[in-house]
Motif scaffolding. Structure first.
Motif, PDB file in Angstrom:
ATOM      1  N   VAL A  97     -14.318   0.677   4.323  1.00  0.00           N
ATOM      2  CA  VAL A  97     -13.385   0.244   3.118  1.00  0.00           C
ATOM      3  C   VAL A  97     -14.394  -0.423   2.167  1.00  0.00           C
ATOM      4  O   VAL A  97     -15.193  -1.625   2.473  1.00  0.00           O
ATOM      5  CB  VAL A  97     -12.555  -0.635   3.708  1.00  0.00           C
ATOM      6  CG1 VAL A  97     -11.506  -1.005   2.435  1.00  0.00           C
ATOM      7  CG2 VAL A  97     -11.663   0.074   4.676  1.00  0.00           C
ATOM      8  N   ALA A 131     -14.471  -2.267  -1.358  1.00  0.00           N
ATOM      9  CA  ALA A 131     -13.804  -3.027  -2.459  1.00  0.00           C
ATOM     10  C   ALA A 131     -14.429  -2.850  -3.853  1.00  0.00           C
ATOM     11  O   ALA A 131     -15.484  -2.585  -3.912  1.00  0.00           O
ATOM     12  CB  ALA A 131     -13.465  -4.494  -2.072  1.00  0.00           C
ATOM     13  N   ASN A 157     -11.379   3.260  -0.765  1.00  0.00           N
ATOM     14  CA  ASN A 157     -11.603   2.161  -1.709  1.00  0.00           C
ATOM     15  C   ASN A 157     -10.398   1.410  -1.630  1.00  0.00           C
ATOM     16  O   ASN A 157      -9.145   1.840  -2.152  1.00  0.00           O
ATOM     17  CB  ASN A 157     -12.000   2.669  -3.353  1.00  0.00           C
ATOM     18  CG  ASN A 157     -11.613   1.713  -4.325  1.00  0.00           C
ATOM     19  OD1 ASN A 157     -10.716   1.943  -5.371  1.00  0.00           O
ATOM     20  ND2 ASN A 157     -12.285   0.622  -4.186  1.00  0.00           N
ATOM     21  N   ALA A 158     -10.428   0.080  -1.264  1.00  0.00           N
ATOM     22  CA  ALA A 158      -9.233  -0.818  -1.239  1.00  0.00           C
ATOM     23  C   ALA A 158      -9.484  -2.149  -1.492  1.00  0.00           C
ATOM     24  O   ALA A 158     -10.814  -2.408  -1.109  1.00  0.00           O
ATOM     25  CB  ALA A 158      -8.570  -0.297   0.055  1.00  0.00           C
ATOM     26  N   ASN A 159      -8.740  -3.123  -1.998  1.00  0.00           N
ATOM     27  CA  ASN A 159      -9.049  -4.215  -2.060  1.00  0.00           C
ATOM     28  C   ASN A 159      -8.066  -5.360  -1.113  1.00  0.00           C
ATOM     29  O   ASN A 159      -7.104  -4.684  -0.732  1.00  0.00           O
ATOM     30  CB  ASN A 159      -8.718  -4.894  -3.704  1.00  0.00           C
ATOM     31  CG  ASN A 159      -9.585  -4.165  -4.534  1.00  0.00           C
ATOM     32  OD1 ASN A 159     -10.936  -4.051  -4.519  1.00  0.00           O
ATOM     33  ND2 ASN A 159      -8.916  -3.454  -5.871  1.00  0.00           N
ATOM     34  N   ASP A 192      -7.445  -7.347   2.515  1.00  0.00           N
ATOM     35  CA  ASP A 192      -7.756  -7.502   3.745  1.00  0.00           C
ATOM     36  C   ASP A 192      -8.179  -5.929   4.198  1.00  0.00           C
ATOM     37  O   ASP A 192      -7.244  -5.193   4.471  1.00  0.00           O
ATOM     38  CB  ASP A 192      -6.977  -8.057   4.448  1.00  0.00           C
ATOM     39  CG  ASP A 192      -7.328  -8.331   6.147  1.00  0.00           C
ATOM     40  OD1 ASP A 192      -8.419  -7.763   6.387  1.00  0.00           O
ATOM     41  OD2 ASP A 192      -6.434  -8.744   7.046  1.00  0.00           O
ATOM     42  N   PRO A 193      -9.383  -5.616   4.473  1.00  0.00           N
ATOM     43  CA  PRO A 193      -9.764  -4.075   4.893  1.00  0.00           C
ATOM     44  C   PRO A 193      -9.085  -3.967   6.300  1.00  0.00           C
ATOM     45  O   PRO A 193      -8.913  -2.717   6.761  1.00  0.00           O
ATOM     46  CB  PRO A 193     -11.314  -4.029   5.051  1.00  0.00           C
ATOM     47  CG  PRO A 193     -11.603  -5.448   5.376  1.00  0.00           C
ATOM     48  CD  PRO A 193     -10.556  -6.670   4.415  1.00  0.00           C
ATOM     49  N   GLU A 194      -8.837  -4.875   7.198  1.00  0.00           N
ATOM     50  CA  GLU A 194      -8.376  -4.476   8.407  1.00  0.00           C
ATOM     51  C   GLU A 194      -6.987  -3.962   8.506  1.00  0.00           C
ATOM     52  O   GLU A 194      -6.683  -3.156   9.578  1.00  0.00           O
ATOM     53  CB  GLU A 194      -8.082  -6.013   9.288  1.00  0.00           C
ATOM     54  CG  GLU A 194      -9.484  -6.700   9.645  1.00  0.00           C
ATOM     55  CD  GLU A 194     -10.043  -5.789  10.603  1.00  0.00           C
ATOM     56  OE1 GLU A 194      -9.655  -5.357  11.593  1.00  0.00           O
ATOM     57  OE2 GLU A 194     -11.356  -5.611  10.268  1.00  0.00           O
ATOM     58  N   ARG A 195      -6.432  -3.832   7.433  1.00  0.00           N
ATOM     59  CA  ARG A 195      -5.085  -3.185   7.577  1.00  0.00           C
ATOM     60  C   ARG A 195      -5.225  -1.588   7.691  1.00  0.00           C
ATOM     61  O   ARG A 195      -4.276  -0.735   7.704  1.00  0.00           O
ATOM     62  CB  ARG A 195      -4.181  -3.239   6.332  1.00  0.00           C
ATOM     63  CG  ARG A 195      -4.760  -2.831   4.891  1.00  0.00           C
ATOM     64  CD  ARG A 195      -3.776  -3.632   3.853  1.00  0.00           C
ATOM     65  NE  ARG A 195      -4.171  -3.293   2.449  1.00  0.00           N
ATOM     66  CZ  ARG A 195      -5.263  -3.312   1.666  1.00  0.00           C
ATOM     67  NH1 ARG A 195      -6.247  -4.345   2.146  1.00  0.00           N
ATOM     68  NH2 ARG A 195      -5.148  -2.894   0.428  1.00  0.00           N
ATOM     69  N   PHE A 196      -6.688  -1.209   7.400  1.00  0.00           N
ATOM     70  CA  PHE A 196      -7.023   0.374   7.222  1.00  0.00           C
ATOM     71  C   PHE A 196      -7.775   0.435   8.595  1.00  0.00           C
ATOM     72  O   PHE A 196      -8.526   1.501   8.588  1.00  0.00           O
ATOM     73  CB  PHE A 196      -7.692   0.815   6.147  1.00  0.00           C
ATOM     74  CG  PHE A 196      -6.993   0.507   4.890  1.00  0.00           C
ATOM     75  CD1 PHE A 196      -5.850   1.402   4.577  1.00  0.00           C
ATOM     76  CD2 PHE A 196      -7.029  -0.354   3.918  1.00  0.00           C
ATOM     77  CE1 PHE A 196      -5.071   1.283   3.526  1.00  0.00           C
ATOM     78  CE2 PHE A 196      -6.165  -0.408   2.864  1.00  0.00           C
ATOM     79  CZ  PHE A 196      -5.277   0.379   2.808  1.00  0.00           C
ATOM     80  N   ASP A 200       0.813  -1.148   0.108  1.00  0.00           N
ATOM     81  CA  ASP A 200      -0.052  -0.016   0.081  1.00  0.00           C
ATOM     82  C   ASP A 200       0.728   1.289  -0.050  1.00  0.00           C
ATOM     83  O   ASP A 200       1.429   1.536   0.939  1.00  0.00           O
ATOM     84  CB  ASP A 200      -0.900  -0.098   1.082  1.00  0.00           C
ATOM     85  CG  ASP A 200      -1.887  -1.145   1.292  1.00  0.00           C
ATOM     86  OD1 ASP A 200      -2.760  -1.101   0.175  1.00  0.00           O
ATOM     87  OD2 ASP A 200      -1.977  -2.116   2.108  1.00  0.00           O
TER      88      ASP A 200
END
Length: 201
Positions: A65, A67, A50-52, A54-58, A21
Motif C-alpha cells: 500500500v 500513500a 495507492n491509498a491514504n 491506515d493501510p491495515e484496512r487493506f 472506501d
C-alpha cells in the motif's frame, strides 16, 4: 515489456459516497476491489494499491500500500507518482494504473495501451472512448514511464493537478475502446451507481 507493475488508484476521498472506501463496497457477491483485482492481475507482473490513511484496512489483500507523497489529496497524479516511486524501487520502467472504483475495465487494457504507445512512439498512453462528437480520455487508466517521475514530482510541487495538462506536455497516445453498448470505464461515484453496476453484471 519485461516487467509491468500495476497500481490501483484508491487515494480519493469518496466525498460523493459520503466518505470511506468505495473499493470495499459490495458488488455482485464480492467487493468492488475484488472485481478490479481479478481484471488487473493477469495483465501485470505485480500490483500495489495507492491509498491514504491506515493501510491495515487493506491487509487481507497482501498488497503493498503506497500513500501519496503530496499532501492535501491533490488528485490522481499524486497516486501515479506514488506508483512510479514504488516501481522505481523495483527497477521497473512502466506502470499500468487503474481506478479502484471501476470494476469492468477491459481485460486487454495493457495490450492495447502498449500497442497505442508504440505505434505513436510516445512515452504515455491513456485509455479513451468515443462519445457523441467527442473523444473522452480516462486519465486514471494509463501506461506511465518511471523515467518521468521527477518531472511529475516537480509539476505537483508547482501546483499542477489536472492529469491531461501534464500528460499533454510529454506526448500521450490514446487507445480507443468500444463503448457503444457498454461503458467499460463505468465508475462508482454515488450510491445509485452501485445499483447500476449490479444491473451490468
Amino acid at each position: 515489456m519485461t516487467e509491468l507493475l500495476g497500481v490501483i488508484l484508491a487515494g480519493g476521498r469518496a466525498s460523493r459516497m459520503g466518505g470511506g472506501d468505495k473499493s470495499l463496497l459490495p458488488l455482485a457477491g464480492k467487493r468492488v476491489i475484488d472485481h478490479v483485482l481479478e481484471r488487473l492481475r493477469p495483465q501485470v507482473t505485480a500490483m500495489a494499491l495507492n491509498a491514504n490513511g491506515d493501510p491495515e484496512r487493506f491487509a487481507e489483500f497482501s498488497l503493498p500500500v503506497v500513500a501519496d507523497s503530496v499532501a492535501e489529496f491533490p488528485g490522481p497524479l499524486a497516486g501515479v507518482l506514488a506508483g512510479l516511486d514504488w516501481a522505481a524501487e523495483r527497477g521497473a520502467k512502466y506502470i499500468l494504473t487503474v481506478a479502484a472504483d471501476t470494476p469492468f475495465f477491459p481485460m486487454d487494457l495493457q495490450v492495447r495501451l502498449e500497442q497505442a504507445r508504440l505505434a505513436a512512439d510516445l512515452p504515455i498512453a491513456l485509455a479513451a472512448t468515443q462519445g457523441p462528437g467527442k473523444l473522452y480520455r480516462h486519465p486514471t487508466f494509463g501506461l506511465w514511464p518511471v523515467a518521468l517521475r521527477e518531472d511529475l514530482r516537480q509539476a505537483l510541487a508547482l501546483g499542477l493537478r489536472k492529469v491531461v495538462l501534464w500528460t499533454d506536455q510529454h506526448g500521450t497516445a490514446e487507445a480507443l475502446f468500444p463503448s457503444d453498448h457498454f461503458d467499460p470505464f463505468f465508475n462508482i461515484n454515488m450510491p445509485e451507481d452501485l445499483v447500476k453496476a449490479e444491473a451490468m453484471q
